[in-house]
Design a protein around this motif. Structure first.
Motif, mmCIF file in Angstrom:
data_model
loop_
_atom_site.group_PDB
_atom_site.id
_atom_site.type_symbol
_atom_site.label_atom_id
_atom_site.label_comp_id
_atom_site.label_asym_id
_atom_site.label_seq_id
_atom_site.Cartn_x
_atom_site.Cartn_y
_atom_site.Cartn_z
ATOM 1 N N GLY A 1 0.778 -1.095 0.070
ATOM 2 C CA GLY A 1 -0.052 0.140 0.039
ATOM 3 C C GLY A 1 0.856 1.228 -0.105
ATOM 4 O O GLY A 1 0.435 2.285 0.334
ATOM 5 N N GLY A 2 1.900 1.220 -0.451
ATOM 6 C CA GLY A 2 2.752 2.190 -0.759
ATOM 7 C C GLY A 2 3.331 3.018 0.903
ATOM 8 O O GLY A 2 3.730 3.982 0.985
ATOM 9 N N GLY A 3 3.179 2.166 1.780
ATOM 10 C CA GLY A 3 3.477 2.547 3.401
ATOM 11 C C GLY A 3 2.168 3.171 3.834
ATOM 12 O O GLY A 3 2.290 3.533 5.245
ATOM 13 N N TRP A 4 1.171 3.221 3.116
ATOM 14 C CA TRP A 4 -0.009 4.018 3.686
ATOM 15 C C TRP A 4 -1.001 2.955 4.642
ATOM 16 O O TRP A 4 -1.479 3.361 5.475
ATOM 17 N N TYR A 5 -1.189 1.822 4.275
ATOM 18 C CA TYR A 5 -2.174 0.833 4.658
ATOM 19 C C TYR A 5 -1.849 -0.623 4.356
ATOM 20 O O TYR A 5 -1.054 -1.257 3.639
ATOM 21 N N GLU A 6 -2.530 -1.621 5.220
ATOM 22 C CA GLU A 6 -2.436 -2.881 5.102
ATOM 23 C C GLU A 6 -3.724 -3.556 4.341
ATOM 24 O O GLU A 6 -4.992 -3.153 4.960
ATOM 25 N N SER A 7 -3.755 -4.231 3.490
ATOM 26 C CA SER A 7 -5.080 -4.703 2.848
ATOM 27 C C SER A 7 -5.549 -6.240 3.475
ATOM 28 O O SER A 7 -4.362 -6.949 3.359
ATOM 29 N N LEU A 8 -6.807 -6.288 3.695
ATOM 30 C CA LEU A 8 -7.094 -7.647 4.584
ATOM 31 C C LEU A 8 -8.312 -8.180 3.770
ATOM 32 O O LEU A 8 -8.942 -7.222 3.384
ATOM 33 N N SER A 9 -8.120 -9.333 3.367
ATOM 34 C CA SER A 9 -9.502 -9.859 3.001
ATOM 35 C C SER A 9 -10.509 -10.011 4.198
ATOM 36 O O SER A 9 -10.139 -9.778 5.161
ATOM 37 N N TRP A 10 -11.869 -10.183 3.797
ATOM 38 C CA TRP A 10 -12.875 -9.916 4.751
ATOM 39 C C TRP A 10 -12.712 -11.114 5.530
ATOM 40 O O TRP A 10 -13.347 -10.843 6.807
ATOM 41 N N GLU A 11 -12.222 -12.265 5.163
ATOM 42 C CA GLU A 11 -12.085 -13.260 6.151
ATOM 43 C C GLU A 11 -11.119 -13.055 7.493
ATOM 44 O O GLU A 11 -11.125 -13.771 8.055
ATOM 45 N N ASN A 12 -10.013 -12.084 7.022
ATOM 46 C CA ASN A 12 -9.090 -11.712 7.975
ATOM 47 C C ASN A 12 -9.232 -10.445 8.612
ATOM 48 O O ASN A 12 -8.457 -9.988 9.213
ATOM 49 N N VAL A 13 -10.474 -9.924 8.508
ATOM 50 C CA VAL A 13 -10.730 -8.670 9.006
ATOM 51 C C VAL A 13 -10.591 -8.533 10.534
ATOM 52 O O VAL A 13 -10.584 -7.285 11.007
ATOM 53 N N ASP A 14 -10.531 -9.459 11.145
ATOM 54 C CA ASP A 14 -10.570 -9.679 12.607
ATOM 55 C C ASP A 14 -9.056 -9.806 12.986
ATOM 56 O O ASP A 14 -8.727 -10.165 14.151
ATOM 57 N N LYS A 15 -8.085 -9.541 12.365
ATOM 58 C CA LYS A 15 -6.628 -9.826 12.637
ATOM 59 C C LYS A 15 -6.234 -8.697 13.486
ATOM 60 O O LYS A 15 -5.385 -9.205 14.515
ATOM 61 N N TYR A 16 -6.994 -7.605 13.707
ATOM 62 C CA TYR A 16 -6.592 -6.666 14.915
ATOM 63 C C TYR A 16 -7.865 -6.503 15.860
ATOM 64 O O TYR A 16 -8.841 -6.159 15.529
ATOM 65 N N ASP A 17 -7.416 -6.506 17.092
ATOM 66 C CA ASP A 17 -8.520 -6.007 18.298
ATOM 67 C C ASP A 17 -8.406 -4.599 18.314
ATOM 68 O O ASP A 17 -7.474 -3.781 18.650
ATOM 69 N N ALA A 18 -9.918 -4.189 18.131
ATOM 70 C CA ALA A 18 -10.132 -2.571 18.300
ATOM 71 C C ALA A 18 -11.086 -2.498 19.224
ATOM 72 O O ALA A 18 -12.116 -3.138 18.906
ATOM 73 N N ASP A 19 -11.087 -1.284 20.011
ATOM 74 C CA ASP A 19 -12.177 -0.551 20.785
ATOM 75 C C ASP A 19 -12.891 0.015 19.909
ATOM 76 O O ASP A 19 -14.085 0.230 19.946
ATOM 77 N N ILE A 20 -12.350 0.804 19.013
ATOM 78 C CA ILE A 20 -12.916 1.888 18.274
ATOM 79 C C ILE A 20 -12.543 1.782 16.933
ATOM 80 O O ILE A 20 -11.213 1.609 16.569
ATOM 81 N N ILE A 21 -13.420 1.689 15.928
ATOM 82 C CA ILE A 21 -13.034 1.738 14.469
ATOM 83 C C ILE A 21 -13.477 3.146 13.813
ATOM 84 O O ILE A 21 -14.666 3.533 13.634
ATOM 85 N N MET A 22 -12.595 3.776 13.028
ATOM 86 C CA MET A 22 -12.911 4.887 12.419
ATOM 87 C C MET A 22 -12.931 4.489 10.965
ATOM 88 O O MET A 22 -12.150 4.008 10.352
#
Length: 349
Positions: free
Chosen positions: A267-288
């Motif tokens: 992503g050119g250093g901007w972002y990581e792309s995830l498949s929808w199957e792996n959307v739970d890779k990170y644990d977050a309390d808030i999603i923007m």
């Protein structure tokens, strides 16, 4: 995002979910702004002298015999200038939605009164542009090469041949406060009254909102925030570097989820792309979530894996403006919304 748009690795990658913007594709307050703005930097002085100049973030000085009045700008820039009382004649970039309504990036402008040179990536009607007899072209910049955002590279020479000077305001790898100050300086040079109560009150509200966010983070330091964007096939997790809003929020202490550099490489250093199957890779309390019309909005995401995320189940999903309108008035809600979300958040990760 279409495959065609995804081919713009160096420029469009910024649009990647949460990068400087948000959507799938590969694509510190500043110091002495008076010194950086160059030229007159003062609309009143420029009007009195009969000439105008402004040094932009490419280090180039745009000059004109008088203060520009036939301005053409990227829609988000036009919206920011509008908030300061400077109106443009033409715009390019996401201006209207499919149903003809004003796009979120158009701010408070009446889009029916604007000449739209192009509403999508790659669109820029040079004939319409020339017909406006423009005396200034303004856009933001999302890289360090001096490329003006949404100005097609293949049409650059023809656009320059029209003869209008250009100004680029950088929103690359810096905190939000810097481009905010630069846009204010540009508006001032174009005749805006930056001492008006409307402007000073908005700046005070922004500062108060920032103090509120800092306090919220201090009270709940363990709340983890993830910046994301949705497309049909992929979910994008933004890194905090490079994006003006996330860099600023991080400086205020917000505890962001940060994808590793290796994961952000595509992503050119901007972002990581995830498949929808792996959307739970990170644990977050808030999603923007990316609020632009180019991204799928949370209410329209049908993926079951999304609906199972703890932050989603807890209703702790808020909008994010990866391409913020660079006026203090429009940036206040961005800061306030995140502050309130952290104040109200439950620890669910």
């Amino acid at each position: 995002m279409s495959n065609a748009r995804a081919t713009h690795l160096t420029r469009r990658g910024i649009l990647a979910a949460g990068g400087a913007l948000g959507l799938g594709a590969v694509l510190a307050a500043c110091g002495d702004e008076d010194a950086k703005s160059g030229g007159s930097g003062d609309g009143t002085a420029a009007a009195q002298s009969g000439s105008w100049s402004f040094e932009d973030d490419r280090g180039r000085t745009a000059k004109a015999d008088k203060v520009p009045s036939n301005i053409v700008a990227f829609v988000g820039v036009a919206a920011a200038l509008y908030d300061y009382g400077v109106e443009v004649k033409g715009v390019f970039g996401p201006t209207t939605t499919k149903d003809g309504k004003a796009d979120v990036q158009a701010g408070d402008m009446d889009v029916s009164k604007l000449t739209v040179l192009g509403n999508e990536w790659g669109q820029f009607n040079i004939e319409k542009y020339a017909a406006l007899a423009p005396d200034l072209l303004v856009s933001t910049m999302f890289d360090d090469t001096g490329t003006l955002w949404y100005v097609p590279e293949e049409s650059k020479k023809k656009i320059e041949a029209v003869g209008a000077p250009s100004v680029g305001v950088s929103v690359y790898d810096r905190q939000l406060t810097e481009p905010l100050q630069r846009m204010l300086k540009l508006a001032e040079s174009l005749g805006a009254d930056v001492t008006s109560s409307k402007v000073t009150d908005a700046k005070k509200r922004f500062e108060d909102a920032s103090a509120r966010l800092r306090a919220a983070v201090k009270a709940k330091p363990d709340i983890k925030v993830m910046a994301g964007s949705a497309s049909q096939d992929l979910f994008y997790v933004s890194g905090t570097n490079l994006s003006v809003d996330l860099e600023y929020f991080k400086a205020l202490g917000v505890n962001f989820i940060e994808p590793p550099e290796k994961a952000k490489a595509q992503g050119g250093g901007w972002y990581e792309s995830l498949s929808w199957e792996n959307v739970d890779k990170y644990d977050a309390d808030i999603i923007m979530m990316d609020d632009r019309s180019s991204a799928i909005q949370p209410a329209d995401i049908t993926e079951g894996t999304w609906k199972k995320l703890p932050a989603v189940k807890a209703g702790q999903v808020i909008p994010r403006s990866p391409e913020p309108i660079l006026s203090y008035d429009k940036c206040v809600p961005m800061v306030e919304n995140l502050a309130k979300a952290i104040e109200d958040a439950e620890k669910v990760s």
